[in-house]
Design a protein around this motif. Sequence first.
Motif, PDB file in Angstrom:
ATOM      1  N   ILE A 116       0.865  -1.200  -0.176  1.00  6.98           N
ATOM      2  CA  ILE A 116      -0.045  -0.019   0.118  1.00  6.98           C
ATOM      3  C   ILE A 116       0.948   1.198  -0.046  1.00  6.98           C
ATOM      4  CG2 ILE A 116      -1.689   1.413   1.408  1.00  6.98           C
ATOM      5  CD1 ILE A 116      -2.836  -1.073   2.353  1.00  6.98           C
ATOM      6  N   LYS A 117       0.739   2.074  -0.948  1.00  7.53           N
ATOM      7  CA  LYS A 117       1.186   3.496  -1.063  1.00  7.53           C
ATOM      8  C   LYS A 117       0.306   4.589  -0.401  1.00  7.53           C
ATOM      9  CE  LYS A 117       2.521   6.383  -4.883  1.00  7.53           C
ATOM     10  NZ  LYS A 117       2.666   6.096  -6.262  1.00  7.53           N
ATOM     11  N   ARG A 118       0.908   5.131   0.578  1.00 10.35           N
ATOM     12  CA  ARG A 118      -0.006   6.185   0.967  1.00 10.35           C
ATOM     13  C   ARG A 118       0.345   7.675   0.540  1.00 10.35           C
ATOM     14  NH1 ARG A 118      -3.308   3.679   4.123  1.00 10.35           N
ATOM     15  NH2 ARG A 118      -4.288   5.696   4.493  1.00 10.35           N
ATOM     16  N   GLY A 119      -0.681   8.324   0.690  1.00 13.01           N
ATOM     17  CA  GLY A 119      -0.736   9.815   0.196  1.00 13.01           C
ATOM     18  C   GLY A 119       0.097  10.049  -1.140  1.00 13.01           C
ATOM     19  N   ASN A 120       0.458  11.217  -1.433  1.00 16.39           N
ATOM     20  CA  ASN A 120       1.179  11.629  -2.597  1.00 16.39           C
ATOM     21  C   ASN A 120       0.615  10.656  -3.872  1.00 16.39           C
ATOM     22  OD1 ASN A 120       3.408  12.966  -1.565  1.00 16.39           O
ATOM     23  ND2 ASN A 120       4.552  11.251  -1.070  1.00 16.39           N
ATOM     24  N   PHE A 121      -0.381  11.312  -4.313  1.00 20.57           N
ATOM     25  CA  PHE A 121      -1.021  10.688  -5.377  1.00 20.57           C
ATOM     26  C   PHE A 121      -0.211  11.394  -6.477  1.00 20.57           C
ATOM     27  CE2 PHE A 121      -4.308   8.816  -3.081  1.00 20.57           C
ATOM     28  CZ  PHE A 121      -4.828   7.956  -3.787  1.00 20.57           C
ATOM     29  N   THR A 122       0.143  11.000  -7.633  1.00 18.82           N
ATOM     30  CA  THR A 122       0.895  11.420  -8.461  1.00 18.82           C
ATOM     31  C   THR A 122      -0.337  11.893  -9.504  1.00 18.82           C
ATOM     32  OG1 THR A 122       1.137   9.299  -9.885  1.00 18.82           O
ATOM     33  CG2 THR A 122       2.794   9.721  -8.563  1.00 18.82           C
ATOM     34  N   ASP A 123       0.350  12.853 -10.511  1.00 19.80           N
ATOM     35  CA  ASP A 123      -0.454  13.504 -11.349  1.00 19.80           C
ATOM     36  C   ASP A 123      -0.902  12.453 -12.319  1.00 19.80           C
ATOM     37  OD1 ASP A 123      -1.103  16.014 -12.021  1.00 19.80           O
ATOM     38  OD2 ASP A 123       0.133  16.229 -13.675  1.00 19.80           O
ATOM     39  N   GLN A 124      -0.180  11.377 -12.461  1.00 17.54           N
ATOM     40  CA  GLN A 124      -0.735  10.275 -13.525  1.00 17.54           C
ATOM     41  C   GLN A 124      -1.848   9.506 -12.829  1.00 17.54           C
ATOM     42  OE1 GLN A 124       2.639  10.893 -12.821  1.00 17.54           O
ATOM     43  NE2 GLN A 124       2.311  12.216 -14.796  1.00 17.54           N
ATOM     44  N   GLU A 125      -1.721   9.296 -11.545  1.00 15.79           N
ATOM     45  CA  GLU A 125      -2.283   8.430 -10.912  1.00 15.79           C
ATOM     46  C   GLU A 125      -4.020   9.137 -10.753  1.00 15.79           C
ATOM     47  OE1 GLU A 125      -0.544   5.856  -7.245  1.00 15.79           O
ATOM     48  OE2 GLU A 125      -0.427   7.890  -7.083  1.00 15.79           O
ATOM     49  N   LEU A 158      -4.765   0.491  -9.884  1.00 14.15           N
ATOM     50  CA  LEU A 158      -3.784   1.090  -9.217  1.00 14.15           C
ATOM     51  C   LEU A 158      -3.666   0.255  -7.855  1.00 14.15           C
ATOM     52  CD1 LEU A 158      -5.822   4.307  -9.889  1.00 14.15           C
ATOM     53  CD2 LEU A 158      -3.279   4.581  -9.930  1.00 14.15           C
ATOM     54  N   PRO A 159      -2.909  -0.979  -8.250  1.00 18.08           N
ATOM     55  CA  PRO A 159      -2.912  -1.842  -6.925  1.00 18.08           C
ATOM     56  C   PRO A 159      -2.127  -1.073  -5.686  1.00 18.08           C
ATOM     57  CG  PRO A 159      -1.311  -2.350  -8.576  1.00 18.08           C
ATOM     58  CD  PRO A 159      -2.233  -1.105  -9.128  1.00 18.08           C
ATOM     59  N   GLU A 160      -1.459  -0.333  -5.804  1.00 15.21           N
ATOM     60  CA  GLU A 160      -0.679   0.180  -4.567  1.00 15.21           C
ATOM     61  C   GLU A 160      -1.609   1.221  -3.835  1.00 15.21           C
ATOM     62  OE1 GLU A 160       0.738   3.040  -7.859  1.00 15.21           O
ATOM     63  OE2 GLU A 160      -0.270   1.155  -7.730  1.00 15.21           O
ATOM     64  N   ARG A 161      -3.068   1.352  -4.401  1.00 16.83           N
ATOM     65  CA  ARG A 161      -3.892   2.147  -3.697  1.00 16.83           C
ATOM     66  C   ARG A 161      -5.022   1.522  -3.182  1.00 16.83           C
ATOM     67  NH1 ARG A 161      -1.337   6.672  -2.406  1.00 16.83           N
ATOM     68  NH2 ARG A 161      -0.170   7.670  -4.063  1.00 16.83           N
ATOM     69  N   THR A 162      -5.568   1.593  -2.300  1.00 15.65           N
ATOM     70  CA  THR A 162      -6.861   0.907  -1.838  1.00 15.65           C
ATOM     71  C   THR A 162      -7.977   1.957  -2.182  1.00 15.65           C
ATOM     72  OG1 THR A 162      -7.260   2.414   0.356  1.00 15.65           O
ATOM     73  CG2 THR A 162      -5.866   0.785   0.311  1.00 15.65           C
ATOM     74  N   ASP A 163      -9.164   0.996  -2.433  1.00 22.34           N
ATOM     75  CA  ASP A 163     -10.416   1.681  -3.051  1.00 22.34           C
ATOM     76  C   ASP A 163     -10.789   2.958  -1.943  1.00 22.34           C
ATOM     77  OD1 ASP A 163     -11.116  -0.022  -0.831  1.00 22.34           O
ATOM     78  OD2 ASP A 163     -12.641  -0.860  -1.863  1.00 22.34           O
ATOM     79  N   ASN A 164     -10.527   2.487  -0.782  1.00 18.98           N
ATOM     80  CA  ASN A 164     -10.827   3.720   0.211  1.00 18.98           C
ATOM     81  C   ASN A 164     -10.213   4.818   0.032  1.00 18.98           C
ATOM     82  OD1 ASN A 164     -12.859   4.197   2.390  1.00 18.98           O
ATOM     83  ND2 ASN A 164     -11.129   4.123   3.579  1.00 18.98           N
ATOM     84  N   ASP A 165      -8.679   4.571  -0.117  1.00 20.83           N
ATOM     85  CA  ASP A 165      -8.109   5.870  -0.504  1.00 20.83           C
ATOM     86  C   ASP A 165      -8.397   6.476  -1.819  1.00 20.83           C
ATOM     87  OD1 ASP A 165      -6.009   7.157   0.729  1.00 20.83           O
ATOM     88  OD2 ASP A 165      -4.277   6.001  -0.308  1.00 20.83           O
ATOM     89  N   ILE A 166      -8.602   5.802  -2.760  1.00 25.16           N
ATOM     90  CA  ILE A 166      -9.232   6.431  -4.113  1.00 25.16           C
ATOM     91  C   ILE A 166     -10.203   7.071  -3.725  1.00 25.16           C
ATOM     92  CG2 ILE A 166      -9.862   6.046  -6.079  1.00 25.16           C
ATOM     93  CD1 ILE A 166      -7.939   3.744  -6.475  1.00 25.16           C
ATOM     94  N   ASN A 185     -11.677   8.315  -1.065  1.00 30.44           N
ATOM     95  CA  ASN A 185     -11.654   9.568  -0.365  1.00 30.44           C
ATOM     96  C   ASN A 185     -10.801  10.807  -1.196  1.00 30.44           C
ATOM     97  OD1 ASN A 185     -12.444   8.812   2.101  1.00 30.44           O
ATOM     98  ND2 ASN A 185     -10.688   7.970   2.956  1.00 30.44           N
ATOM     99  N   TYR A 186      -9.696  10.322  -2.033  1.00 31.80           N
ATOM    100  CA  TYR A 186      -9.129  11.349  -2.854  1.00 31.80           C
ATOM    101  C   TYR A 186     -10.070  11.954  -3.898  1.00 31.80           C
ATOM    102  CZ  TYR A 186      -5.417  13.586  -5.423  1.00 31.80           C
ATOM    103  OH  TYR A 186      -4.369  14.373  -6.225  1.00 31.80           O
ATOM    104  N   TRP A 187     -10.825  11.123  -4.252  1.00 32.55           N
ATOM    105  CA  TRP A 187     -11.812  11.655  -5.383  1.00 32.55           C
ATOM    106  C   TRP A 187     -12.821  12.467  -4.611  1.00 32.55           C
ATOM    107  CZ3 TRP A 187     -13.061  11.882 -10.434  1.00 32.55           C
ATOM    108  CH2 TRP A 187     -14.478  12.151 -10.547  1.00 32.55           C
ATOM    109  N   ASN A 188     -13.427  12.224  -3.716  1.00 35.70           N
ATOM    110  CA  ASN A 188     -14.264  12.961  -2.718  1.00 35.70           C
ATOM    111  C   ASN A 188     -13.760  14.387  -2.225  1.00 35.70           C
ATOM    112  OD1 ASN A 188     -16.523  11.535  -3.232  1.00 35.70           O
ATOM    113  ND2 ASN A 188     -16.019   9.929  -1.516  1.00 35.70           N
ATOM    114  N   THR A 189     -12.587  14.126  -1.863  1.00 35.94           N
ATOM    115  CA  THR A 189     -11.849  15.270  -1.262  1.00 35.94           C
ATOM    116  C   THR A 189     -11.164  16.206  -2.311  1.00 35.94           C
ATOM    117  OG1 THR A 189     -10.196  14.196  -0.568  1.00 35.94           O
ATOM    118  CG2 THR A 189     -11.838  14.278   1.060  1.00 35.94           C
ATOM    119  N   HIS A 190     -10.542  15.756  -3.053  1.00 37.24           N
ATOM    120  CA  HIS A 190      -9.801  16.456  -4.275  1.00 37.24           C
ATOM    121  C   HIS A 190     -10.137  16.676  -5.518  1.00 37.24           C
ATOM    122  CE1 HIS A 190      -6.916  15.182  -0.979  1.00 37.24           C
ATOM    123  NE2 HIS A 190      -6.237  16.364  -1.272  1.00 37.24           N
TER     124      HIS A 190
END
Length: 333
Positions: A65-74, A96-104, A106-111
Amino acid sequence: MGRLPGCDKIGVKKGPWTPEEDIMLVSYVQEHGAGNWRAVPTKTGLRRCSKSCRLRWTNYLRPGIKRGNFTDQEEKMIIQLQALLGNKWAAIASYLPERTDNDIKNYWNTHLKKKLKKLQDQCTGSDDQFSVENGTHLSSSNSSTSRGQWERTLQADINMAKKALHNALTLDNSTSPYIKQENPQVSSTYASSTENIARLLQGWMRSSSSTNNSENSKTSSNNTATTDSSSCDGTPSAESKGGMGLMEAFESLFGMESFESSSSDQFSQTASPQAEATKVEIKKEENEQVPVPVPVSLSVILENWLLDENTLNIQPKDDLTNFSFDESAHGLF
DNA sequence: AACAAAACCAACCGCATTCGG
DNA sequence: TCCGAATGCGGTTGGTTTTGT
């Protein structure tokens, strides 16, 4: 059916996990493997319900699991995949196997939702071609494109997207190249469970957040900065330079011509279960002739923002070749 | 420095689906 | 085939942190 018996039990702990609990859970999984979550609370002594254990493992402790730091490509991938798949966060996460669905999620909803909304407001006013709110694309009633023209474009795009999806997802033993979990190079960039816990402990012990923040998710502002540099006229962000890896699979999805020439050895032999599930799901969709929602109705702004970058930067991987997303992606439009 | 508002994200809830006896 | 258990998934909540005044 439905809820797990046990989650409602009196004495079941809720709320944030402690380092001790994490260690207990990781130890158990390392010994017995992930699965049979029902047995986890009793066998570990954790006063958590099985569901909570599973969630903690999959969203936080699991290796890779990679946390934080969503790259531009991601970020772009998420946007495109969201446009294609809707709020199927698990499906998106499988790419994006290094990301969890929850992370994604959250990132979608917040950013991303806000960012897209902002872009939309800046560039098109209230003339929506798609809804950021629900993630579905709507036809623009007063678009400059005539209805017939729009429909033809849409139909063509649907066909192309279907074809791309089919090609990308039915390659024998292949899937996204970034599902190369066994690639030592890649895995080295992932945190192991132990590392996760170590990091957690560090986080818990820190008196100041400054150090951790550099590694943690608050760095999303960096991404924002680069992405925000894209303007309505499609000005590419400065850091966008040739890259591949994550984007190549994305190319497989959305870039037609260049995909044809991609050899399957660029793909991993080890598809994640989630990816496989998605594969099946999409295949099923095809068979049922269910119209695949495609990202083709994205507004011109988004098109520019997402695609009109000359090249895309990617996390440095020596074995990655250059990739021009712009070229391949334009086949769609 | 203190407070309020906004942003963030881990975790929870409950429905849907799959599995297995 | 049926039914209950187990698991997966997406939406939502609420506590914490950050930012603005």
